[in-house]
Design a protein around this motif. Structure first.
Motif, PDB file in Angstrom:
ATOM      1  N   LYS A  39       0.798  -1.240   0.000  1.00  0.00           N
ATOM      2  CA  LYS A  39       0.000   0.000   0.000  1.00  0.00           C
ATOM      3  C   LYS A  39       0.832   1.293   0.000  1.00  0.00           C
ATOM      4  O   LYS A  39       0.346   2.352   0.365  1.00  0.00           O
ATOM      5  CB  LYS A  39      -0.989   0.009   1.157  1.00  0.00           C
ATOM      6  N   LYS A  40       2.087   1.207  -0.421  1.00  0.00           N
ATOM      7  CA  LYS A  40       2.911   2.418  -0.515  1.00  0.00           C
ATOM      8  C   LYS A  40       2.453   3.254  -1.699  1.00  0.00           C
ATOM      9  O   LYS A  40       1.851   2.740  -2.645  1.00  0.00           O
ATOM     10  CB  LYS A  40       4.388   2.049  -0.654  1.00  0.00           C
ATOM     11  N   MET A  41       2.753   4.550  -1.637  1.00  0.00           N
ATOM     12  CA  MET A  41       2.433   5.466  -2.721  1.00  0.00           C
ATOM     13  C   MET A  41       3.640   6.356  -2.971  1.00  0.00           C
ATOM     14  O   MET A  41       4.486   6.515  -2.102  1.00  0.00           O
ATOM     15  CB  MET A  41       1.231   6.338  -2.351  1.00  0.00           C
ATOM     16  N   VAL A  42       3.705   6.946  -4.165  1.00  0.00           N
ATOM     17  CA  VAL A  42       4.783   7.862  -4.519  1.00  0.00           C
ATOM     18  C   VAL A  42       4.142   9.172  -4.988  1.00  0.00           C
ATOM     19  O   VAL A  42       3.259   9.155  -5.852  1.00  0.00           O
ATOM     20  CB  VAL A  42       5.680   7.283  -5.630  1.00  0.00           C
ATOM     21  N   TRP A  43       4.601  10.286  -4.424  1.00  0.00           N
ATOM     22  CA  TRP A  43       4.171  11.618  -4.853  1.00  0.00           C
ATOM     23  C   TRP A  43       5.276  12.192  -5.730  1.00  0.00           C
ATOM     24  O   TRP A  43       6.431  12.279  -5.306  1.00  0.00           O
ATOM     25  CB  TRP A  43       3.919  12.521  -3.651  1.00  0.00           C
ATOM     26  N   ALA A  44       4.920  12.578  -6.951  1.00  0.00           N
ATOM     27  CA  ALA A  44       5.859  13.225  -7.875  1.00  0.00           C
ATOM     28  C   ALA A  44       5.259  14.575  -8.247  1.00  0.00           C
ATOM     29  O   ALA A  44       4.292  14.637  -9.007  1.00  0.00           O
ATOM     30  CB  ALA A  44       6.076  12.362  -9.108  1.00  0.00           C
ATOM     31  N   PRO A  45       5.793  15.672  -7.711  1.00  0.00           N
ATOM     32  CA  PRO A  45       5.234  16.987  -8.022  1.00  0.00           C
ATOM     33  C   PRO A  45       5.517  17.396  -9.466  1.00  0.00           C
ATOM     34  O   PRO A  45       6.324  16.767 -10.161  1.00  0.00           O
ATOM     35  CB  PRO A  45       5.943  17.915  -7.032  1.00  0.00           C
ATOM     36  N   ALA A  46       4.861  18.453  -9.903  1.00  0.00           N
ATOM     37  CA  ALA A  46       5.143  19.009 -11.230  1.00  0.00           C
ATOM     38  C   ALA A  46       6.635  19.304 -11.309  1.00  0.00           C
ATOM     39  O   ALA A  46       7.248  19.750 -10.336  1.00  0.00           O
ATOM     40  CB  ALA A  46       4.332  20.279 -11.443  1.00  0.00           C
ATOM     41  N   GLY A  47       7.240  19.026 -12.444  1.00  0.00           N
ATOM     42  CA  GLY A  47       8.673  19.211 -12.610  1.00  0.00           C
ATOM     43  C   GLY A  47       9.453  17.933 -12.371  1.00  0.00           C
ATOM     44  O   GLY A  47      10.688  17.937 -12.358  1.00  0.00           O
ATOM     45  N   PHE A  48       8.734  16.840 -12.166  1.00  0.00           N
ATOM     46  CA  PHE A  48       9.360  15.530 -11.996  1.00  0.00           C
ATOM     47  C   PHE A  48       8.809  14.580 -13.051  1.00  0.00           C
ATOM     48  O   PHE A  48       7.589  14.473 -13.215  1.00  0.00           O
ATOM     49  CB  PHE A  48       9.096  14.957 -10.603  1.00  0.00           C
ATOM     50  N   ALA A  49       9.704  13.911 -13.783  1.00  0.00           N
ATOM     51  CA  ALA A  49       9.281  12.875 -14.720  1.00  0.00           C
ATOM     52  C   ALA A  49       8.929  11.640 -13.897  1.00  0.00           C
ATOM     53  O   ALA A  49       9.503  11.412 -12.829  1.00  0.00           O
ATOM     54  CB  ALA A  49      10.411  12.567 -15.694  1.00  0.00           C
ATOM     55  N   ARG A  50       7.992  10.865 -14.415  1.00  0.00           N
ATOM     56  CA  ARG A  50       7.554   9.677 -13.708  1.00  0.00           C
ATOM     57  C   ARG A  50       7.631   8.480 -14.627  1.00  0.00           C
ATOM     58  O   ARG A  50       7.396   8.593 -15.832  1.00  0.00           O
ATOM     59  CB  ARG A  50       6.108   9.860 -13.229  1.00  0.00           C
ATOM     60  N   GLY A  51       7.936   7.342 -14.053  1.00  0.00           N
ATOM     61  CA  GLY A  51       7.972   6.115 -14.829  1.00  0.00           C
ATOM     62  C   GLY A  51       7.700   4.932 -13.941  1.00  0.00           C
ATOM     63  O   GLY A  51       7.710   5.047 -12.709  1.00  0.00           O
TER      64      GLY A  51
END
Length: 119
Positions: A39-51
């Motif tokens: 149940k972990k989550m990752v927050w990637a704010p604007a200005g971060f690439a995600r994959g």
């Protein structure tokens, strides 16, 4: 846009990379195994690439986004960019055509679109 990412079925490795111009952490990345079980989550704010990389036979990922999707504003950073050096948990991933043809962070930063993400 920012994205809160989680896995609701299966297991995946989620990654966020700082792509903001003039950022002291430009090119730094964070990756973690996320599953329906942990149940972990990752927050990637604007200005971060995600994959992500699916580690189970199949997976369902869900995103909570800070904006409405616009494919005209979409781009991509090469998953294997050696200057970033993400330590992916797979050696030969199956890639979409878009991901296979993505540009390096250095190439992306030379585009006008990158000026929208600066410190």
């Amino acid at each position: 846009m920012g994205k809160l990412m989680r896995v609701t079925l299966g297991t995946a490795y989620l990654v966020a990379v700082d792509i903001r111009k003039n950022s002291p952490t430009l090119g730094n990345w964070f990756g973690i195994e996320v599953s329906a079980q942990n149940k972990k989550m990752v927050w990637a704010p604007a200005g971060f690439a995600r994959g992500f990389c699916v580690l189970s036979d199949f997976a369902e990922l869900q995103y909570k986004c800070t904006g409405i999707y616009n494919n005209k504003g979409e781009s991509g950073i090469l998953w294997s960019d050696p200057e970033i050096g993400v330590k992916w948990p797979v050696k030969n991933p199956i890639l979409s055509e878009k991901d296979a043809k993505a540009q390096t962070l250095k190439q992306w930063q030379a585009t006008p679109a990158s000026d929208n993400f600066r410190i």
